[in-house]
Design a protein around this motif. Structure first.
Motif, mmCIF file in Angstrom:
data_model
loop_
_atom_site.group_PDB
_atom_site.id
_atom_site.type_symbol
_atom_site.label_atom_id
_atom_site.label_comp_id
_atom_site.label_asym_id
_atom_site.label_seq_id
_atom_site.Cartn_x
_atom_site.Cartn_y
_atom_site.Cartn_z
ATOM 1 N N SER A 71 0.836 -1.199 0.000
ATOM 2 C CA SER A 71 0.000 0.000 0.000
ATOM 3 C C SER A 71 0.874 1.255 0.000
ATOM 4 O O SER A 71 0.569 2.243 -0.679
ATOM 5 C CB SER A 71 -0.927 -0.012 1.226
ATOM 6 O OG SER A 71 -1.718 1.153 1.253
ATOM 7 N N ASP A 72 1.972 1.219 0.743
ATOM 8 C CA ASP A 72 2.892 2.373 0.742
ATOM 9 C C ASP A 72 3.558 2.554 -0.623
ATOM 10 O O ASP A 72 3.750 3.682 -1.075
ATOM 11 C CB ASP A 72 3.955 2.213 1.839
ATOM 12 C CG ASP A 72 3.425 2.625 3.206
ATOM 13 O OD1 ASP A 72 2.570 3.518 3.268
ATOM 14 O OD2 ASP A 72 3.886 2.051 4.208
ATOM 15 N N LEU A 73 3.897 1.456 -1.280
ATOM 16 C CA LEU A 73 4.464 1.579 -2.635
ATOM 17 C C LEU A 73 3.411 2.114 -3.599
ATOM 18 O O LEU A 73 3.706 2.941 -4.464
ATOM 19 C CB LEU A 73 4.995 0.225 -3.120
ATOM 20 C CG LEU A 73 6.261 -0.300 -2.446
ATOM 21 C CD1 LEU A 73 6.657 -1.645 -3.055
ATOM 22 C CD2 LEU A 73 7.410 0.691 -2.566
ATOM 23 N N THR A 142 4.538 12.017 -4.404
ATOM 24 C CA THR A 142 4.881 12.319 -3.020
ATOM 25 C C THR A 142 3.693 12.970 -2.335
ATOM 26 O O THR A 142 2.690 13.290 -2.966
ATOM 27 C CB THR A 142 6.067 13.305 -2.959
ATOM 28 O OG1 THR A 142 5.676 14.512 -3.622
ATOM 29 C CG2 THR A 142 7.294 12.722 -3.627
ATOM 30 N N ARG A 143 3.820 13.190 -1.035
ATOM 31 C CA ARG A 143 2.787 13.911 -0.301
ATOM 32 C C ARG A 143 2.887 15.409 -0.553
ATOM 33 O O ARG A 143 1.932 16.141 -0.319
ATOM 34 C CB ARG A 143 2.964 13.668 1.201
ATOM 35 C CG ARG A 143 2.851 12.215 1.592
ATOM 36 C CD ARG A 143 3.180 12.034 3.058
ATOM 37 N NE ARG A 143 3.026 10.638 3.457
ATOM 38 C CZ ARG A 143 3.067 10.208 4.700
ATOM 39 N NH1 ARG A 143 3.257 11.078 5.691
ATOM 40 N NH2 ARG A 143 2.924 8.932 4.981
ATOM 41 N N SER A 144 4.050 15.840 -0.996
ATOM 42 C CA SER A 144 4.328 17.276 -1.054
ATOM 43 C C SER A 144 4.042 17.915 -2.406
ATOM 44 O O SER A 144 4.235 19.108 -2.581
ATOM 45 C CB SER A 144 5.790 17.531 -0.679
ATOM 46 O OG SER A 144 6.637 16.786 -1.544
ATOM 47 N N ILE A 204 -1.244 9.760 -0.959
ATOM 48 C CA ILE A 204 -0.891 9.148 0.330
ATOM 49 C C ILE A 204 -1.846 7.976 0.526
ATOM 50 O O ILE A 204 -2.964 8.001 -0.009
ATOM 51 C CB ILE A 204 -1.023 10.183 1.483
ATOM 52 C CG1 ILE A 204 -0.476 9.618 2.801
ATOM 53 C CG2 ILE A 204 -2.468 10.657 1.663
ATOM 54 C CD1 ILE A 204 -0.341 10.690 3.908
ATOM 55 N N ASP A 205 -1.428 6.960 1.239
ATOM 56 C CA ASP A 205 -2.404 5.898 1.527
ATOM 57 C C ASP A 205 -3.041 6.153 2.886
ATOM 58 O O ASP A 205 -2.444 6.772 3.776
ATOM 59 C CB ASP A 205 -1.797 4.490 1.422
ATOM 60 C CG ASP A 205 -0.868 4.137 2.570
ATOM 61 O OD1 ASP A 205 -0.163 5.043 3.062
ATOM 62 O OD2 ASP A 205 -0.826 2.951 2.962
ATOM 63 N N ILE A 206 -4.302 5.722 2.995
ATOM 64 C CA ILE A 206 -5.077 6.003 4.203
ATOM 65 C C ILE A 206 -4.858 4.857 5.183
ATOM 66 O O ILE A 206 -5.603 3.891 5.200
ATOM 67 C CB ILE A 206 -6.588 6.134 3.861
ATOM 68 C CG1 ILE A 206 -6.809 7.218 2.816
ATOM 69 C CG2 ILE A 206 -7.413 6.433 5.106
ATOM 70 C CD1 ILE A 206 -6.334 8.583 3.250
ATOM 71 N N SER A 207 -3.796 4.953 5.966
ATOM 72 C CA SER A 207 -3.533 3.918 6.963
ATOM 73 C C SER A 207 -3.849 4.407 8.372
ATOM 74 O O SER A 207 -4.226 3.631 9.233
ATOM 75 C CB SER A 207 -2.078 3.453 6.875
ATOM 76 O OG SER A 207 -1.195 4.557 6.882
ATOM 77 N N ASP A 208 -3.733 5.714 8.590
ATOM 78 C CA ASP A 208 -4.011 6.269 9.926
ATOM 79 C C ASP A 208 -5.404 6.882 10.032
ATOM 80 O O ASP A 208 -5.752 7.476 11.055
ATOM 81 C CB ASP A 208 -2.991 7.360 10.272
ATOM 82 C CG ASP A 208 -1.578 6.794 10.357
ATOM 83 O OD1 ASP A 208 -1.446 5.591 10.624
ATOM 84 O OD2 ASP A 208 -0.622 7.546 10.144
HETATM 85 MG MG LIG Z 1 1.573 5.219 4.187
#
Ligand SMILES: [Mg+2]
Length: 317
Positions: A71-73, A142-144, A204-208
């Protein structure tokens, strides 16, 4: 545990398609000469922190350990290629459990055509699986990378994995329905990530949890956002269980492993069309703004704000 370390490694790796030396596994280190634009991540899942044995089968543990890394990849728009796995196993671990973990992990690996290239095993007080996964991205997301006005999309539905955990805890044992499946067998959005890499500016992945991860994206992009809460994709299960509280539940729900993607307005239609063509479900949920605060807007003028990066919700009660 009756098998020795080396038989255990053979047993585990027998579930995976492997290549001859020096590629690995089997040598002191894996040799992967053929990759440029490498994207690498690592994540660990630990017994009683990320999963409980009474709810998770060995297969589900193996699946989830790899899925959270992929998921992060996916969030980076990377095409996954290979991974390393470190197993920390309590003395009481059964051979059948090792087979189960290998099976769950290898099925996911095969479905995405990625290779196990190496790893390690160790005795430990509690079960944990640590994975390092790598892929390639010619143009990493990226997130940025977000800009003001970018359209925000969310894949799938949100809040389900958190509901699944709640149902598991309430029932005190195994039980299978859609929210529980989302908690135990998350599906990394690898294909969607590759599409996003062609159209999007940030992801971004929604993990949090949606609120938390949107705040991460906004903070990294030095922006804020307006979210249309009436558009948030909530499953029927989440709506039926929480009624008026469903949105708040879903905003704070962790472990959905969906992707939040920011797309330039000029690319939005093309992105939507490509997702529709391949059957990836996405929902337009809002947009990025120059004002550095996050505004959740609903019908009837109901809204509340929180500053970008503010740790407002805790993922689990
Ligand atoms: Mg993540």
């Amino acid at each position: 545990l009756k098998v020795n370390e080396f038989d255990l490694i053979d047993l585990f790796t027998s579930y995976f398609r492997t290549r001859p030396p020096p590629r690995g596994p089997g040598d002191d280190a894996a040799y992967v000469p053929d990759l440029r634009n490498l994207c690498v991540t690592t994540d660990v899942i630990v017994e009683n922190v990320h999963f409980e044995r009474r709810f998770f089968s060995a297969e589900e543990i193996g699946h989830k350990a790899l899925a959270v890394n992929l998921s992060d990849l996916a969030a980076m728009g990377a095409k996954p290629a290979w991974f390393l796995v470190s197993l920390c196993l309590p003395e009481r671990t059964l051979e059948s459990e090792i087979r189960g973990m290998a099976l769950g992990m290898s099925r996911l690996a095969r479905s995405l055509r990625i290779e196990l290239v190496g790893g390690n095993v160790s005795k430990a007080g509690e079960l944990s699986i640590s994975i390092c996964a790598a892929g390639t991205a010619r143009r990493p997301l990226t997130r940025s990378g977000g800009r003001p006005g970018d359209v925000l999309y969310l894949s799938g539905t949100m809040g389900d994995a958190r509901l699944g955990l709640k149902l598991l805890r309430a029932s005190g044992g195994p039980r299978l329905n859609e929210p529980v499946r989302r908690q135990k067998r998350p599906h990394p959005r690898v294909r969607l990530g590759l599409i996003a890499a062609r159209f999007a500016r940030a992801a971004i992945d929604i993990s949090d949890g949606f609120a938390q991860d949107l705040a991460h994206l906004c903070k990294a992009s030095r922006l804020g956002a307006i979210v249309n809460v009436d558009r948030l994709p909530l499953s029927r299960g989440v709506r039926a269980t929480f009624g008026a509280g469903a949105v708040d539940w879903a905003l704070a729900g962790g472990e959905d492993y969906e992707l939040l993607i920011a797309v330039a307005p000029s690319r939005a239609t093309a992105f939507e069309r490509e997702c529709a063509r391949v059957g990836e479900k996405i929902t337009r949920v809002g947009q990025l703004t120059a004002a550095r605060k996050i505004l959740f807007q609903g019908a009837g003028g109901k809204s509340h704000t929180m500053p970008a990066g503010y740790d407002h919700f805790r993922p689990f009660d």
